[in-house]
Design a protein around this motif. Structure first.
Motif, mmCIF file in Angstrom:
data_model
loop_
_atom_site.group_PDB
_atom_site.id
_atom_site.type_symbol
_atom_site.label_atom_id
_atom_site.label_comp_id
_atom_site.label_asym_id
_atom_site.label_seq_id
_atom_site.Cartn_x
_atom_site.Cartn_y
_atom_site.Cartn_z
ATOM 1 N N PHE B 18 0.801 -1.225 0.000
ATOM 2 C CA PHE B 18 0.000 0.000 0.000
ATOM 3 C C PHE B 18 0.833 1.273 0.000
ATOM 4 N N SER B 19 2.150 1.137 -0.014
ATOM 5 C CA SER B 19 3.010 2.300 0.225
ATOM 6 C C SER B 19 2.857 3.425 -0.795
ATOM 7 N N ASP B 20 2.442 3.099 -2.018
ATOM 8 C CA ASP B 20 2.340 4.154 -3.039
ATOM 9 C C ASP B 20 1.035 4.927 -3.003
ATOM 10 N N LEU B 21 0.116 4.504 -2.161
ATOM 11 C CA LEU B 21 -1.179 5.203 -2.122
ATOM 12 C C LEU B 21 -1.008 6.648 -1.659
ATOM 13 N N SER B 22 -1.959 7.484 -2.046
ATOM 14 C CA SER B 22 -1.929 8.875 -1.584
ATOM 15 C C SER B 22 -2.129 8.894 -0.070
ATOM 16 N N ASN B 23 -1.739 9.998 0.561
ATOM 17 C CA ASN B 23 -1.907 10.084 2.011
ATOM 18 C C ASN B 23 -3.379 9.985 2.407
ATOM 19 N N ASP B 24 -4.232 10.607 1.605
ATOM 20 C CA ASP B 24 -5.670 10.532 1.883
ATOM 21 C C ASP B 24 -6.143 9.080 1.907
ATOM 22 N N ALA B 25 -5.762 8.356 0.864
ATOM 23 C CA ALA B 25 -6.203 6.963 0.772
ATOM 24 C C ALA B 25 -5.649 6.162 1.938
ATOM 25 N N LYS B 26 -4.408 6.444 2.301
ATOM 26 C CA LYS B 26 -3.813 5.711 3.417
ATOM 27 C C LYS B 26 -4.526 6.037 4.732
ATOM 28 N N ASP B 27 -4.876 7.315 4.889
ATOM 29 C CA ASP B 27 -5.596 7.703 6.097
ATOM 30 C C ASP B 27 -6.911 6.954 6.200
ATOM 31 N N GLU B 28 -7.584 6.887 5.070
ATOM 32 C CA GLU B 28 -8.874 6.211 5.086
ATOM 33 C C GLU B 28 -8.702 4.727 5.431
ATOM 34 N N LEU B 29 -7.706 4.115 4.778
ATOM 35 C CA LEU B 29 -7.440 2.699 5.059
ATOM 36 C C LEU B 29 -7.123 2.498 6.540
ATOM 37 N N SER B 30 -6.381 3.443 7.107
ATOM 38 C CA SER B 30 -6.002 3.327 8.505
ATOM 39 C C SER B 30 -7.225 3.262 9.405
ATOM 40 N N ARG B 31 -8.256 4.030 9.052
ATOM 41 C CA ARG B 31 -9.477 4.011 9.858
ATOM 42 C C ARG B 31 -10.199 2.672 9.725
ATOM 43 N N LEU B 32 -10.062 2.044 8.542
ATOM 44 C CA LEU B 32 -10.842 0.836 8.263
ATOM 45 C C LEU B 32 -10.142 -0.456 8.675
ATOM 46 N N LYS B 33 -8.854 -0.381 8.798
ATOM 47 C CA LYS B 33 -8.097 -1.607 9.066
ATOM 48 C C LYS B 33 -8.123 -1.973 10.559
ATOM 49 N N THR B 34 -7.758 -3.198 10.836
ATOM 50 C CA THR B 34 -7.584 -3.644 12.211
ATOM 51 C C THR B 34 -6.176 -4.196 12.304
ATOM 52 N N GLN B 52 -12.861 -12.885 4.017
ATOM 53 C CA GLN B 52 -13.651 -11.669 4.236
ATOM 54 C C GLN B 52 -12.769 -10.421 4.213
ATOM 55 N N GLY B 53 -11.506 -10.639 3.904
ATOM 56 C CA GLY B 53 -10.594 -9.501 3.864
ATOM 57 C C GLY B 53 -9.192 -9.961 3.530
ATOM 58 N N VAL B 54 -8.262 -9.003 3.492
ATOM 59 C CA VAL B 54 -6.872 -9.380 3.237
ATOM 60 C C VAL B 54 -5.998 -8.974 4.420
ATOM 61 N N TYR B 55 -4.880 -9.658 4.575
ATOM 62 C CA TYR B 55 -3.910 -9.318 5.597
ATOM 63 C C TYR B 55 -2.696 -8.722 4.923
ATOM 64 N N CYS B 56 -2.200 -7.647 5.474
ATOM 65 C CA CYS B 56 -0.935 -7.091 4.991
ATOM 66 C C CYS B 56 0.088 -7.296 6.087
ATOM 67 N N ILE B 57 1.100 -8.101 5.806
ATOM 68 C CA ILE B 57 2.092 -8.442 6.828
ATOM 69 C C ILE B 57 2.984 -7.241 7.105
ATOM 70 N N HIS B 58 3.019 -6.852 8.368
ATOM 71 C CA HIS B 58 3.902 -5.757 8.736
ATOM 72 C C HIS B 58 5.275 -6.277 9.145
ATOM 73 N N ARG B 59 5.238 -7.314 9.980
ATOM 74 C CA ARG B 59 6.509 -7.938 10.344
ATOM 75 C C ARG B 59 6.253 -9.405 10.641
ATOM 76 N N GLY B 60 7.044 -10.263 10.063
ATOM 77 C CA GLY B 60 6.876 -11.687 10.305
ATOM 78 C C GLY B 60 7.139 -12.504 9.069
ATOM 79 N N SER B 115 -13.496 -2.606 2.087
ATOM 80 C CA SER B 115 -12.506 -1.523 2.071
ATOM 81 C C SER B 115 -11.445 -1.785 1.006
ATOM 82 N N PHE B 116 -11.052 -3.040 0.898
ATOM 83 C CA PHE B 116 -10.033 -3.399 -0.077
ATOM 84 C C PHE B 116 -10.518 -3.077 -1.490
#
Lengths: 232, 232
Positions: B18-34, B52-60, B115-116
């Motif tokens: 998701f790193s290339d998304l605009s800041n707006d889009a990232k902000d919105e995703l941040s509200r929707l993600k868990t 029912q959704g996707v996982y984005c691995i942050h570390r692991g 959201s995805f």
DNA sequence: GGCAAGCAATGACTTTTATCATATCTTTGA
DNA sequence: TCAAAGATATGATAAAAGTCATTGCTTGCC
């Protein structure tokens, strides 16, 4: 070769990847595309090259394969009416990873890279369709990996025969509507030609298939499913 | 588990899908993600289920595998920092084709299906990035198919060791920065555990790798490339 | 129609890989 | 820290698949 008459309509072909596009988009594509044809045995795209466009098969049968060690072909999958060739490497911006060769005389549209990307950018739904397609292919590739890694040759052969039947159907006499040499079958199954020949004889003796020359007919589908360990 | 502190930034993680998304889009995703986390050995998604959704691995580190005949795992690939889990079946609208299990404690964002798809629809560039990703994976899958079909066990083992090194890198002592059992390695290579053990001993004797317990170090990369028939 | 080339079939044999048995080493948790 | 469980190691043997050699069948072409 000259533009064949039937090519006029090829984008609208029911099963075409492009069939859902708006009429406007299809008209534009029609102006940009070229109609091409390939004789049986002719190479359409070659592993390692940089693609300059995609082919949409209008009518014909194509094998997609990579060259393994010792120059042995590994057939990854088949491509037929309505499907695309070359989109993978165009989209991932890599060299072509698999060659494509016509298994019979084949008619296709050629769509240059720039036009293809234009369609994608202007038609989000089309882009999503491509995404869906490639994700589906990924699932199929995963299944193939598991089969190759875990099933024995007979199980894999039974599986491939069922895949051929599902992909190409049967002719009036009940034979698979695709003509492959035993070597090509071996190159899908991932084994030696002699092993395929032996196992085809075995399946014949057991009464699950019949054959006449290179033509093969599946006579007991559920037996093959059992052999292949397919439960569906 | 509670929201870990570092999850605040995970969408912007340099390598994130998701790193290339605009800041707006990232902000919105941040509200929707868990934010979620998985202990070593925990199953993240399970073959056959409907995602029912996707996982984005942050570390692991995560293994993606299908269950073959007799319940034997076939590891298709590994997933690590910044990569997605579950997008394939979501996009192709099919049941999950491969299970994912954490190989070590893993932190991820969970993004619900709706959201995805919203992000995809509103960000054509992101959609194209996913397309590029899946097309790249398709090429990798093709290579794996050819290896499994044509290379012998030793060649495949050498290849897998090189892939592990390229994917996970080395720790300070030069060991591969991933802990797998011999059985898991066998489940990637597509062979019996004993065969992997024997061939690891052989490669050790030949001086191309070294090992201490489950930890393995590649000491002669070009020798392994030669064994694996990789010319690059 | 007949001949050559390519393909299919089959047997004998070798090599590779799997399986089973057992011993030894590591790790983990009480 | 020590025991039990789990993983790794190794040998013996069996099974699967590959290779090589030879024969016979199709097919397409002059």
């Amino acid at each position: 070769m000259e533009t064949p008459h039937h090519c006029q309509m090829c984008l609208s072909h029911q099963k075409s990847t492009f069939s859902d596009l708006s009429n406007d988009a299809k008209d534009e594509l029609s102006r940009l595309k070229t109609c091409v044809s390939f004789r049986k045995g002719q190479v359409i795209i070659h592993e390692g090259a940089r693609p300059q466009g995609v082919y949409c098969i209008h009518r014909g049968k194509v094998k997609l394969y990579t060259m393994g060690t010792e120059g042995k072909e590994q057939i990854i999958r088949f491509i037929t009416n309505g499907e695309l060739i070359g989109y993978r490497s165009l989209l991932s911006d890599e060299a072509i990873s698999a060659s494509a060769t016509a298994l019979e005389d084949t008619f296709a549209c050629y769509i240059p890279k720039s036009s293809f990307f234009k369609v994608i950018e202007e038609n989000p739904k089309f882009s999503l369709k491509l995404l869906k397609m490639s994700c589906h292919e990924l699932g199929e590739a995963g299944k193939m990996i598991t089969s190759l890694a875990q099933k024995n040759v007979k199980e894999r052969l039974a599986e491939i025969l069922l895949i051929l039947r599902a992909t190409f159907g049967e002719d009036e006499e009940g034979y698979l509507d695709i003509s492959l040499t035993r070597e090509e079958i071996a190159n899908m199954v991932g084994t030696a030609t002699e092993s395929v020949i032996r196992l085809i004889s075995e399946l014949k003796k057991e009464g699950y298939i019949s054959s006449k020359g290179k033509r093969i007919a599946v006579s007991d589908r559920s037996a093959l499913q059992q052999i292949a360990n397919i439960f569906e």
